[in-house]
Design a protein around this motif. Sequence first.
Motif, PDB file in Angstrom:
ATOM      1  N   SER A  81       5.344   6.434  -0.497  1.00  0.00           N
ATOM      2  CA  SER A  81       4.724   7.036   0.500  1.00  0.00           C
ATOM      3  C   SER A  81       3.289   6.849   1.262  1.00  0.00           C
ATOM      4  O   SER A  81       3.444   8.245   1.693  1.00  0.00           O
ATOM      5  CB  SER A  81       5.868   8.327   0.436  1.00  0.00           C
ATOM      6  OG  SER A  81       6.145   9.048   0.323  1.00  0.00           O
ATOM      7  N   ALA A  82       2.727   6.014   0.641  1.00  0.00           N
ATOM      8  CA  ALA A  82       1.304   5.574   1.705  1.00  0.00           C
ATOM      9  C   ALA A  82       1.240   5.344   2.662  1.00  0.00           C
ATOM     10  O   ALA A  82       2.387   4.597   3.101  1.00  0.00           O
ATOM     11  CB  ALA A  82       0.576   4.894   0.756  1.00  0.00           C
ATOM     12  N   GLU A  83       0.504   5.292   3.684  1.00  0.00           N
ATOM     13  CA  GLU A  83      -0.124   4.954   5.607  1.00  0.00           C
ATOM     14  C   GLU A  83      -0.470   4.096   4.390  1.00  0.00           C
ATOM     15  O   GLU A  83      -1.463   4.001   3.373  1.00  0.00           O
ATOM     16  CB  GLU A  83       0.338   5.829   6.115  1.00  0.00           C
ATOM     17  CG  GLU A  83       0.594   6.614   6.521  1.00  0.00           C
ATOM     18  CD  GLU A  83       0.060   7.300   7.704  1.00  0.00           C
ATOM     19  OE1 GLU A  83      -1.088   7.237   8.607  1.00  0.00           O
ATOM     20  OE2 GLU A  83      -0.125   8.848   7.972  1.00  0.00           O
ATOM     21  N   ILE A  84      -0.458   2.390   5.191  1.00  0.00           N
ATOM     22  CA  ILE A  84      -1.878   1.516   4.825  1.00  0.00           C
ATOM     23  C   ILE A  84      -2.528   1.524   5.897  1.00  0.00           C
ATOM     24  O   ILE A  84      -2.649   1.040   6.670  1.00  0.00           O
ATOM     25  CB  ILE A  84      -1.297   0.217   4.977  1.00  0.00           C
ATOM     26  CG1 ILE A  84       0.710   0.251   4.259  1.00  0.00           C
ATOM     27  CG2 ILE A  84      -1.705  -0.869   4.364  1.00  0.00           C
ATOM     28  CD1 ILE A  84      -0.148   0.228   2.315  1.00  0.00           C
ATOM     29  N   SER A  85      -3.889   0.754   5.886  1.00  0.00           N
ATOM     30  CA  SER A  85      -4.796   0.082   6.343  1.00  0.00           C
ATOM     31  C   SER A  85      -5.267  -0.818   5.982  1.00  0.00           C
ATOM     32  O   SER A  85      -5.288  -0.966   5.018  1.00  0.00           O
ATOM     33  CB  SER A  85      -5.820   1.503   6.442  1.00  0.00           C
ATOM     34  OG  SER A  85      -7.057   1.159   6.992  1.00  0.00           O
TER      35      SER A  85
END
Length: 160
Positions: free
Chosen positions: A107-111
């Motif tokens: 459930s993380a967003e990626i940068s």
Amino acid sequence: MADNTLESYALQNLVKHYKVADEVQHTAMSDIENVYKILKMLKPQTWLPVGTESRRRLYPRAVEARPLDEIDLRIDTTNMLGGEVVCFTGKSDYPRNTMQEIAIKNSAEISNSITKKTTMLVVGLDAGSKLDKAQEKGISIISDRDFMQMLNLVGKDISA
């Protein structure tokens, strides 16, 4: 020519710079021996084709992480990293896109860079400038091994 710079990559300059021979004879065998000694010393990880025109062709684009519905890693989808914006840097035992997909499955967003939204930096070996930026911004920093341990994935076969 300064001791730490090269005027060109001509064999005679490389031989002198790396001190692999007293002189360059330019016979087939001596040239091969000199090149071998230089390569043995440098141990290049990337071999580039002669005459390549652009940097883009020299370094192919990294494989990008797939969207959640296309990720086929053998791990459960969880909310363990919900609300986190994760950036990865450095060399890891796992390919970068796999680490990113693990984060997405949790459930993380990626940068791909350190921004004001980044909440976690996962570092491998040779972390570089992203580590400095994360430290300056007070962003949570975790090793790639601790990241995998936190998600209970150390030693597990996660491949599709």
